[in-house]
Each structure stands twice: as C-alpha cells, then as structure tokens.
Write a protein that holds these residues in place. Structure first.
Motif, PDB file in Angstrom:
ATOM      1  N   ASP A   7      59.101  68.879  40.787  1.00 50.94           N
ATOM      2  CA  ASP A   7      59.843  69.891  39.941  1.00 50.94           C
ATOM      3  C   ASP A   7      59.052  71.152  40.165  1.00 50.94           C
ATOM      4  O   ASP A   7      57.908  71.506  39.437  1.00 50.94           O
ATOM      5  CB  ASP A   7      59.912  69.295  38.623  1.00 50.94           C
ATOM      6  N   VAL A   8      59.552  72.030  41.168  1.00 53.58           N
ATOM      7  CA  VAL A   8      58.867  73.468  41.335  1.00 53.58           C
ATOM      8  C   VAL A   8      59.555  74.558  40.601  1.00 53.58           C
ATOM      9  O   VAL A   8      59.507  75.771  40.777  1.00 53.58           O
ATOM     10  CB  VAL A   8      58.631  73.548  42.895  1.00 53.58           C
ATOM     11  N   TYR A   9      60.624  74.031  39.622  1.00 56.90           N
ATOM     12  CA  TYR A   9      61.583  74.956  39.107  1.00 56.90           C
ATOM     13  C   TYR A   9      61.143  75.066  37.452  1.00 56.90           C
ATOM     14  O   TYR A   9      61.296  76.379  37.025  1.00 56.90           O
ATOM     15  CB  TYR A   9      63.095  74.488  38.861  1.00 56.90           C
ATOM     16  N   ASP A  10      60.429  74.120  36.932  1.00 55.55           N
ATOM     17  CA  ASP A  10      60.000  74.167  35.591  1.00 55.55           C
ATOM     18  C   ASP A  10      58.962  75.301  35.350  1.00 55.55           C
ATOM     19  O   ASP A  10      57.880  75.206  35.865  1.00 55.55           O
ATOM     20  CB  ASP A  10      59.351  72.850  35.181  1.00 55.55           C
ATOM     21  N   PRO A  11      59.033  76.283  34.611  1.00 56.98           N
ATOM     22  CA  PRO A  11      58.315  77.471  34.351  1.00 56.98           C
ATOM     23  C   PRO A  11      56.780  77.054  33.657  1.00 56.98           C
ATOM     24  O   PRO A  11      55.792  77.429  34.258  1.00 56.98           O
ATOM     25  CB  PRO A  11      58.973  78.336  33.358  1.00 56.98           C
ATOM     26  N   GLY A  12      56.906  76.023  33.151  1.00 58.22           N
ATOM     27  CA  GLY A  12      55.624  75.321  32.633  1.00 58.22           C
ATOM     28  C   GLY A  12      54.617  74.984  33.475  1.00 58.22           C
ATOM     29  O   GLY A  12      53.547  74.772  33.339  1.00 58.22           O
ATOM     30  N   ARG A  13      55.367  74.636  34.785  1.00 53.80           N
ATOM     31  CA  ARG A  13      54.349  73.874  35.942  1.00 53.80           C
ATOM     32  C   ARG A  13      53.455  75.001  36.578  1.00 53.80           C
ATOM     33  O   ARG A  13      52.619  74.531  37.091  1.00 53.80           O
ATOM     34  CB  ARG A  13      55.503  73.419  37.108  1.00 53.80           C
ATOM     35  N   TYR A  14      53.796  76.425  36.240  1.00 55.94           N
ATOM     36  CA  TYR A  14      53.130  77.134  36.803  1.00 55.94           C
ATOM     37  C   TYR A  14      51.930  77.901  35.913  1.00 55.94           C
ATOM     38  O   TYR A  14      50.977  78.914  36.403  1.00 55.94           O
ATOM     39  CB  TYR A  14      53.953  78.525  37.330  1.00 55.94           C
ATOM     40  N   VAL A  15      51.890  77.493  34.647  1.00 53.28           N
ATOM     41  CA  VAL A  15      50.775  77.824  33.787  1.00 53.28           C
ATOM     42  C   VAL A  15      49.392  77.511  34.556  1.00 53.28           C
ATOM     43  O   VAL A  15      48.389  78.590  34.085  1.00 53.28           O
ATOM     44  CB  VAL A  15      51.035  77.192  32.282  1.00 53.28           C
ATOM     45  N   PRO A  19      51.964  75.348  42.297  1.00 53.17           N
ATOM     46  CA  PRO A  19      52.177  73.866  42.715  1.00 53.17           C
ATOM     47  C   PRO A  19      51.789  73.363  43.936  1.00 53.17           C
ATOM     48  O   PRO A  19      52.836  73.038  44.556  1.00 53.17           O
ATOM     49  CB  PRO A  19      53.419  73.309  41.949  1.00 53.17           C
ATOM     50  N   HIS A  20      50.561  73.783  44.388  1.00 53.99           N
ATOM     51  CA  HIS A  20      50.136  73.523  45.976  1.00 53.99           C
ATOM     52  C   HIS A  20      50.578  72.148  46.507  1.00 53.99           C
ATOM     53  O   HIS A  20      51.262  72.048  47.548  1.00 53.99           O
ATOM     54  CB  HIS A  20      48.828  73.770  46.154  1.00 53.99           C
ATOM     55  N   ASP A  21      50.104  71.201  45.569  1.00 54.63           N
ATOM     56  CA  ASP A  21      50.515  69.722  45.855  1.00 54.63           C
ATOM     57  C   ASP A  21      51.878  69.493  46.164  1.00 54.63           C
ATOM     58  O   ASP A  21      52.279  68.897  47.271  1.00 54.63           O
ATOM     59  CB  ASP A  21      49.854  68.761  44.957  1.00 54.63           C
ATOM     60  N   GLU A  22      52.949  69.835  45.295  1.00 55.85           N
ATOM     61  CA  GLU A  22      54.264  69.679  45.459  1.00 55.85           C
ATOM     62  C   GLU A  22      54.734  70.372  46.803  1.00 55.85           C
ATOM     63  O   GLU A  22      55.654  69.851  47.474  1.00 55.85           O
ATOM     64  CB  GLU A  22      54.823  70.186  44.058  1.00 55.85           C
ATOM     65  N   PHE A  23      54.424  71.648  46.820  1.00 59.81           N
ATOM     66  CA  PHE A  23      55.003  72.357  47.976  1.00 59.81           C
ATOM     67  C   PHE A  23      54.543  71.930  49.067  1.00 59.81           C
ATOM     68  O   PHE A  23      55.013  71.977  50.258  1.00 59.81           O
ATOM     69  CB  PHE A  23      54.345  74.105  47.880  1.00 59.81           C
ATOM     70  N   ARG A 387      47.220  82.440  32.063  1.00 59.23           N
ATOM     71  CA  ARG A 387      48.380  82.799  32.995  1.00 59.23           C
ATOM     72  C   ARG A 387      49.816  82.686  32.622  1.00 59.23           C
ATOM     73  O   ARG A 387      50.000  82.079  31.456  1.00 59.23           O
ATOM     74  CB  ARG A 387      48.413  81.818  34.276  1.00 59.23           C
ATOM     75  N   LEU A 388      50.836  83.449  32.963  1.00 55.43           N
ATOM     76  CA  LEU A 388      51.912  83.608  32.549  1.00 55.43           C
ATOM     77  C   LEU A 388      52.774  82.350  32.712  1.00 55.43           C
ATOM     78  O   LEU A 388      52.598  81.691  33.868  1.00 55.43           O
ATOM     79  CB  LEU A 388      52.638  84.634  33.357  1.00 55.43           C
ATOM     80  N   ARG A 389      53.592  81.937  31.953  1.00 58.97           N
ATOM     81  CA  ARG A 389      54.645  80.831  31.996  1.00 58.97           C
ATOM     82  C   ARG A 389      55.893  81.345  32.548  1.00 58.97           C
ATOM     83  O   ARG A 389      56.622  81.859  31.984  1.00 58.97           O
ATOM     84  CB  ARG A 389      54.948  80.227  30.654  1.00 58.97           C
ATOM     85  N   SER A 390      56.017  81.026  33.793  1.00 64.47           N
ATOM     86  CA  SER A 390      57.097  81.568  34.653  1.00 64.47           C
ATOM     87  C   SER A 390      57.150  80.984  36.031  1.00 64.47           C
ATOM     88  O   SER A 390      56.216  80.723  36.927  1.00 64.47           O
ATOM     89  CB  SER A 390      56.831  83.248  34.804  1.00 64.47           C
ATOM     90  N   ASN A 391      58.562  80.817  36.062  1.00 65.03           N
ATOM     91  CA  ASN A 391      58.824  80.216  37.858  1.00 65.03           C
ATOM     92  C   ASN A 391      59.195  81.296  38.738  1.00 65.03           C
ATOM     93  O   ASN A 391      59.603  80.967  39.907  1.00 65.03           O
ATOM     94  CB  ASN A 391      59.811  79.007  37.768  1.00 65.03           C
TER      95      ASN A 391
END
Length: 409
Positions: A7-15, A19-23, A387-391
């Motif tokens: 899930d690379v869309y969830d803004p919380g994933r970027y805090v 998400p290098h592993d997923e990409f 960090r910012l919570r944003s996708n």
C-alpha cells in the motif's frame, strides 16, 4: 512482502520515510500495478519504473492531466471544474497557451536578477541561525528562503511572506491533522489566497513594477493575457510550488547530509566549485523527490510496461520510485553528491509539464548549500526530525538542530 500487502497510497505509510521496500518490489514484479484506492472502487495503476514515468510525462495525448487533474484524491464536480483551469491540470493546446504567457516571468534575465537577492538572503538566514545557536532547521532556514524569493518574484510585500507559508501548508497538508483539520480549512485557505491574489493583481494593474506579477496582469506582444481566474490560480500554483517543493528539498537535503556526514565534508571541500554545488543539488532533488507522485487519466486504451490499461483509468506516476530505479541509477540507495550523470525525474519526466521553476529552485538549493558549508563547521541534530503525513509531498515538519559556526583561523 507479497503484492497484496503493498500500500503506497496510505499517507501514514510516509511518516517514517519513503516506502523503499514496497517500491522495490513493485519495480521488480509489477511495475504497472493495479492498486487499491480508498476513494475509488476501480482502483488505480501505480507506475514505478523510470522509463514508464518518462513515457507518460511525454505523452499528454494518451495520459491527460486535465480529465481528473494531476492530484491524487478524488474531487467533487465543483472542485474539479475549478482545478481544471490551473495550468498544471491542463493539456495542450490550452496548457501551451497559458505556459507561454507565464514563461515571461521565468526568463534567464529574471532568474539572474534574483541571484544576488537569493545569495544575500541565504547569508542573512544562516547568520541568524548562528546567532540563535540552535532551533528548527525547517523554520529558520529551509522555509524562510523560498518565502523570501517567491515574495520577491511575485511582488508580495516582505512582511506578508509568512501568510504564503500558512496558506500553502493548510492547502497541501490536509492528510496531516496537525497542520490542517479538514477539507473545509483547506478550502478556506484557498479562498484567502485567491482574495489576496486579486488585491495584488489590482495593485499591479494600477501601478506596474519590474516583477512577474506585472507581467502576468498585462497583455503580451500579441495582446494575449490571463483571465482573472487564470491569474488567481497561477498565483496559487506559484505560491505552493515555489514554497513547498524547495523548502522540502532543502530540509530533506539537510537530513541526508546529517545521515551521511562524509557527504557534508565532501561538499565543504568543493564549495568553491559551482559544478559540485549543482551536482549536490541534483542529488538532493533525486534523493528527496519533494513531489512524490502525480496523477494522469488515460484518454484511450494503452499498453504500458506490457500492461493493458483501458481508457478513463487513473494512473499515478511515482517519482519517488522512479528516482531509485536500479536500471537507471547505480547504487540508488547511496546518497552521493557527486553523482553524475543523474537523470532524475524530480522536476518531472520531460514533456509539457516539465517544472517551470526548475532553474530558480536549483539556484536556491545551490546557494543555500554554499552558504551553509561556508559559514558552518557542521550542523548537529538535537532531536529526531518529524515528517509530514502525506502521500503527495515528501516533507519534514520539524528538524531540531544545533548550528556550529566555522572556526576562525
């Protein structure tokens, strides 16, 4: 990790960071991946390889910025109609007409005229940082420079520059409750900025000056000019793009230099060489990818990366993945300020939407780097960055540091 867990869309994933592993998994196994979308039952296509991002960027006839805009979220019909008037959300020929008008403010002469202003601003900013001793790098250095420059570029009074910071934060950080409570506040920020833009435009029509604002409210040599709505929307675009992206590139670049102190020393050793500064700025833009992704909508049935996509589908180009594509960048997870060549897509992948302010942003990053490594011995973290919570925006909200000045000989 399996594809159905990604899930690379969830803004919380970027805090916690990109998400290098997923990409990495997506680039290897499903570079054009049908991804779940919390707002859209049909989902969307996540595009993660460099070559595919470049292809989309240079094929506006197949991948439209206008049909559903370049923004990731779904919009109401009213919001969509308004956003479609903004240059970044247009396709040729409308985009070509509008860009030709605003290009007048981004000539080499205009950027050259700003260079000394940028240099002087960097010196004042870093001198104040040294005087303070410690504080939030984002607020003291990274946010202040683009605000001063954008205010100068578009003729905003110096004392009003922090209003731009407030509006752009509220408009872009709707996924981060600390910065923007809800969509209503986001809309309120936009309306406040529109009203302010109208006041500035009216003032320039009555009293022209040597700034981009005057160029935008006057007709060109062919008698073409921006409508009031086009002017208001370009002001918003310039305010956000010129503020958010450069601020986060500088903040993210400093975080990278803190994490890789040998690169700070390498930068200090080469600070008198403009080529070193340019390569460092390019690597920072690649590493940070301040705008992580843009949306397009297919205008016809296409095949991308071997994957058939029907007309009318939502496609998201992930610059934050393409800038780490192993097939393009040797050892992509190594931060290297001497990386050359560096064909990153941090300013877009070419085509009609290639970043209009690239040269201005690069000049700001280069001169801030030069001033930091000239006036400071080092920068020391005194607390973890937040960090910012944003996708959408790869941002740092706060970075507490200590400024250690260069030792006198």
């Amino acid at each position: 990790m399996s594809l159905d867990q990604i899930d690379v869309y969830d803004p919380g994933r970027y805090v916690q960071g990109l998400p290098h592993d997923e990409f990495r998994i997506l680039r290897a196994q499903a570079p054009v991946f049908h991804h779940r979308d919390p707002e859209r039952e049909a989902g969307f296509w996540a595009v993660t390889r460099h070559a595919d991002v470049v292809h989309i960027s240079r094929s506006p006839d197949q991948f439209s910025s206008n049909r559903e805009t370049c923004l990731l979220p779904e919009l109401t019909p009213e919001a969509l109609a308004e956003q479609q008037l903004m240059m970044v959300n247009q396709d040729p020929p409308e985009h070509t007409r509008l860009r030709s008008l605003v290009n007048r403010g981004f000539t080499p002469r205009m950027i050259g005229r700003l260079t000394e202003k940028i240099r002087t601003s960097c010196e004042k900013i870093v001198d104040r940082a040294i005087e303070a001793g410690e504080g939030d790098f984002v607020k003291i250095c990274a946010a202040e420079l683009p605000l001063v420059v954008i205010a100068e570029l578009i003729g905003v009074p110096h004392e009003d520059r922090h209003r731009l910071f407030n509006w752009s934060n509220r408009m872009l950080a709707s996924d981060d409750p600390e910065l923007s409570a809800d969509a209503a506040d986001q809309q309120a920020a936009a309306m406040e900025a529109y009203a302010y833009a109208n006041e500035l435009g009216a003032a320039r029509r009555g009293c022209p000056a040597d700034d981009i604002l005057t160029k935008l409210v006057t007709a060109d040599e062919n008698g073409h000019e921006l409508s009031e709505m086009e002017f208001d929307l370009f002001f918003i675009l310039l305010m956000v793009a010129g503020n958010e992206t450069t601020r986060n590139a500088i903040s993210g670049g400093m975080q990278a230099l803190l994490d890789h102190p040998e690169q700070w020393e390498k930068l200090r050793a080469g600070r008198s060489d403009p080529a070193v500064l340019t390569r460092a700025a390019d690597e920072i833009v690649r590493w940070v990818s301040p705008v992580m992704g843009f949306r397009r909508t297919t205008t016809t049935d296409v095949v991308l990366g071997g994957q058939p996509i029907a007309a009318g589908e939502k496609v998201v180009m992930y610059y934050s993945s393409a800038n780490y594509d192993e097939s393009v960048f040797a050892d992509p997870y190594r931060f290297d300020i001497g990386r050359d060549p560096n064909p990153h897509v941090g300013f877009g992948g070419g085509g009609p939407h290639f970043c209009l302010g690239k040269h201005l942003a690069m000049r700001e990053i280069e001169l801030m780097l030069e001033t930091l490594v000239t006036r400071l011995d080092r920068v020391e973290p005194i607390a973890p960055a937040r960090r910012l919570r944003s996708n959408f925006i790869n941002g740092v909200k706060e970075m507490p540091v200590r400024f250690v000045p260069e030792r006198a000989e």
